[in-house]
Design a protein around this motif. Structure first.
Motif, PDB file in Angstrom:
ATOM      1  N   UNK A 132      -9.352  -2.221  58.276  1.00  0.00           N
ATOM      2  CA  UNK A 132      -9.825  -1.552  56.878  1.00  0.00           C
ATOM      3  C   UNK A 132     -10.884  -0.994  57.361  1.00  0.00           C
ATOM      4  N   UNK A 133     -11.809  -1.406  58.132  1.00  0.00           N
ATOM      5  CA  UNK A 133     -12.548  -0.445  59.193  1.00  0.00           C
ATOM      6  C   UNK A 133     -12.543   0.751  58.715  1.00  0.00           C
ATOM      7  N   UNK A 134     -11.572   1.562  59.683  1.00  0.00           N
ATOM      8  CA  UNK A 134     -11.574   1.962  60.400  1.00  0.00           C
ATOM      9  C   UNK A 134     -10.945   3.095  59.330  1.00  0.00           C
ATOM     10  N   UNK A 135     -10.348   3.032  58.215  1.00  0.00           N
ATOM     11  CA  UNK A 135     -10.495   3.269  57.008  1.00  0.00           C
ATOM     12  C   UNK A 135     -11.806   4.392  56.289  1.00  0.00           C
ATOM     13  N   UNK A 136     -12.461   3.384  56.211  1.00  0.00           N
ATOM     14  CA  UNK A 136     -13.271   3.676  55.167  1.00  0.00           C
ATOM     15  C   UNK A 136     -14.522   4.280  56.360  1.00  0.00           C
ATOM     16  N   UNK A 137     -13.593   4.439  57.811  1.00  0.00           N
ATOM     17  CA  UNK A 137     -14.922   5.826  57.994  1.00  0.00           C
ATOM     18  C   UNK A 137     -14.220   7.620  58.320  1.00  0.00           C
ATOM     19  N   UNK A 138     -15.123   7.847  58.464  1.00  0.00           N
ATOM     20  CA  UNK A 138     -14.474   9.605  57.786  1.00  0.00           C
ATOM     21  C   UNK A 138     -13.936   9.646  59.489  1.00  0.00           C
ATOM     22  N   UNK A 139     -14.520   9.012  60.433  1.00  0.00           N
ATOM     23  CA  UNK A 139     -14.035   9.931  62.012  1.00  0.00           C
ATOM     24  C   UNK A 139     -13.670   7.971  62.633  1.00  0.00           C
ATOM     25  N   UNK A 264     -13.833   0.348  51.991  1.00  0.00           N
ATOM     26  CA  UNK A 264     -13.460  -1.195  52.614  1.00  0.00           C
ATOM     27  C   UNK A 264     -12.789  -1.663  51.956  1.00  0.00           C
ATOM     28  N   UNK A 265     -13.325  -2.141  50.685  1.00  0.00           N
ATOM     29  CA  UNK A 265     -12.921  -3.117  49.999  1.00  0.00           C
ATOM     30  C   UNK A 265     -12.013  -2.609  49.286  1.00  0.00           C
ATOM     31  N   UNK A 266     -12.049  -1.346  48.768  1.00  0.00           N
ATOM     32  CA  UNK A 266     -10.447  -0.646  48.122  1.00  0.00           C
ATOM     33  C   UNK A 266      -9.475  -1.030  49.335  1.00  0.00           C
ATOM     34  N   UNK A 267      -8.928  -0.906  50.319  1.00  0.00           N
ATOM     35  CA  UNK A 267      -7.984  -0.996  52.089  1.00  0.00           C
ATOM     36  C   UNK A 267      -7.706  -2.428  51.415  1.00  0.00           C
ATOM     37  N   UNK A 268      -8.616  -3.525  51.301  1.00  0.00           N
ATOM     38  CA  UNK A 268      -8.578  -5.087  51.452  1.00  0.00           C
ATOM     39  C   UNK A 268      -7.733  -5.269  50.184  1.00  0.00           C
ATOM     40  N   UNK A 269      -8.263  -4.403  49.122  1.00  0.00           N
ATOM     41  CA  UNK A 269      -7.414  -4.764  48.000  1.00  0.00           C
ATOM     42  C   UNK A 269      -6.043  -4.205  47.656  1.00  0.00           C
ATOM     43  N   UNK A 270      -5.748  -3.483  48.586  1.00  0.00           N
ATOM     44  CA  UNK A 270      -4.475  -2.437  48.389  1.00  0.00           C
ATOM     45  C   UNK A 270      -3.420  -3.793  48.889  1.00  0.00           C
ATOM     46  N   UNK A 271      -4.125  -3.664  50.480  1.00  0.00           N
ATOM     47  CA  UNK A 271      -3.444  -5.054  51.849  1.00  0.00           C
ATOM     48  C   UNK A 271      -2.997  -6.353  50.677  1.00  0.00           C
ATOM     49  N   UNK A 272      -3.956  -6.869  50.002  1.00  0.00           N
ATOM     50  CA  UNK A 272      -3.670  -7.973  49.347  1.00  0.00           C
ATOM     51  C   UNK A 272      -2.481  -7.640  48.413  1.00  0.00           C
TER      52      UNK A 272
END
Ligand SMILES: Nc1ncnc2c1ncn2[C@@H]1O[C@H](COP(=O)(O)OP(=O)(O)OP(=O)(O)O)[C@@H](O)[C@H]1O
Ligand SMILES: [Mg+2]
Length: 274
Positions: A132-139, A264-272
């Motif tokens: 979740x964290x890493x996907x919100x990072x540029x690199x 970050x929250x978008x990734x979490x929502x997708x996972x959910x």
């Protein structure tokens, strides 16, 4: 002003130097004149604060439960680095109510100081909280040591990011190597495997050499950058900061701090939602 660049510091195996690199890189970038925020994303460990010798009364869980704003929990570290103390609650963002999520986003968008860098020190391995964290990072920068288990686990996290998450902005930071040449060779070995099996070219950054001064500094609860600016390790961190400054932020990915938390929250929502 330049765009905010968000860097995630990760590793497959624990104890390879993520916190050492996150904290010292943050200080090196700040000393080079950048505005830097360090987010301790290692659940419940409070590692980054310890490494910087600062004590925090509140942490990110207080932002999530609405008791505090981001601004209120931030502490200033060496060279003026903004430090966001970590929280164990962060792994459960998918379970937060819409109101709580809005609060977190609001809190990030209220942080109105200009920022050039956000550095996220994540936990070892590839748990859902980490991705979740890493996907919100540029690199994402994977810290690796020249040991079979560290190399295998680094490949493991890179593979999961690239194949399961289609995330490909990955670089390597060889740590604890005897010299730069060894670091480059370690990069070449691991990169060759990633090119062959994942079709992915990793970014080479810079290596951090093994330096006793890092341990001395850690025992004094100081980053080596301030404890011993003339040490070999400090020199490596300054070079690393320079190399990272050259990596451009993908244009479609530009945006401020609130975009980090929104992604970050978008990734979490997708996972959910499966
Ligand atoms: N380049 C280096 N030279 C000498 N010692 C180092 C170097 N980098 C890290 N260390 C030491 O290695 C140990 C582990 O480092 P660190 O805590 O940064 O790892 P980590 O990846 O954050 O660990 P964890 O997975 O537990 O969070 C520490 O004692 C640190 O001082
Ligand atoms: Mg750590």
């Amino acid at each position: 002003m330049s765009d905010l660049k968000i860097l995630g510091i990760a590793s497959g195996k624990g104890g390879v130097g993520k916190t050492t690199i996150s904290t010292n890189l943050a200080v090196a970038l700040a000393q080079a004149g950048h505005q830097v925020m360090l987010f301790d994303g290692d659940l419940g460990m409070a590692n980054a604060q310890l490494a910087l010798g600062i004590q925090a009364d509140y942490n990110f869980s207080h932002v999530i439960n609405g008791e505090k704003t981001l601004k209120e929990i931030i502490v200033r570290g060496p060279a003026g680095v903004y430090v966001v103390p970590g929280a164990s609650g962060i792994g459960h963002m998918a379970n937060l109510s819409t109101a709580e999520l809005q609060g977190v986003i609001q809190s990030f968008s209220e942080f109105d100081q200009p920022l050039d860098y956000l550095i996220v020190d994540v936990a070892a391995g590839i748990s859902p909280a980490v991705t979740t964290f890493l996907k919100a990072c540029h690199q994402t920068l994977v810290v690796v040591r020249d040991e079979p288990s560290s190399i295998a686990d680094a490949y493991g996290i890179i593979k999961v990011l690239a194949t399961e998450h289609n995330y490909r902005h990955i670089g390597l930071i060889p740590n604890g190597v005897p010299d730069q040449r060894s670091g480059q060779l370690l990069f070449q070995r691991l990169n060759a495997v990633c090119v062959k099996f994942l079709g992915l070219d990793l970014e080479y950054t810079y290596s951090v050499e093994s330096d006793e001064t890092v341990l001395e500094a850690a025992r004094k609860y100081q980053p080596v950058m301030t404890y011993s600016p003339g040490s070999m390790a400090s020199r490596d961190f300054r070079k690393l900061a320079k190399e990272l400054d050259l990596i451009p932020v993908p244009e479609h990915d530009a945006g401020g701090l609130q975009f980090f938390v929104e992604r970050m929250l978008k990734t979490e929502a997708e996972a959910k939602n499966g």
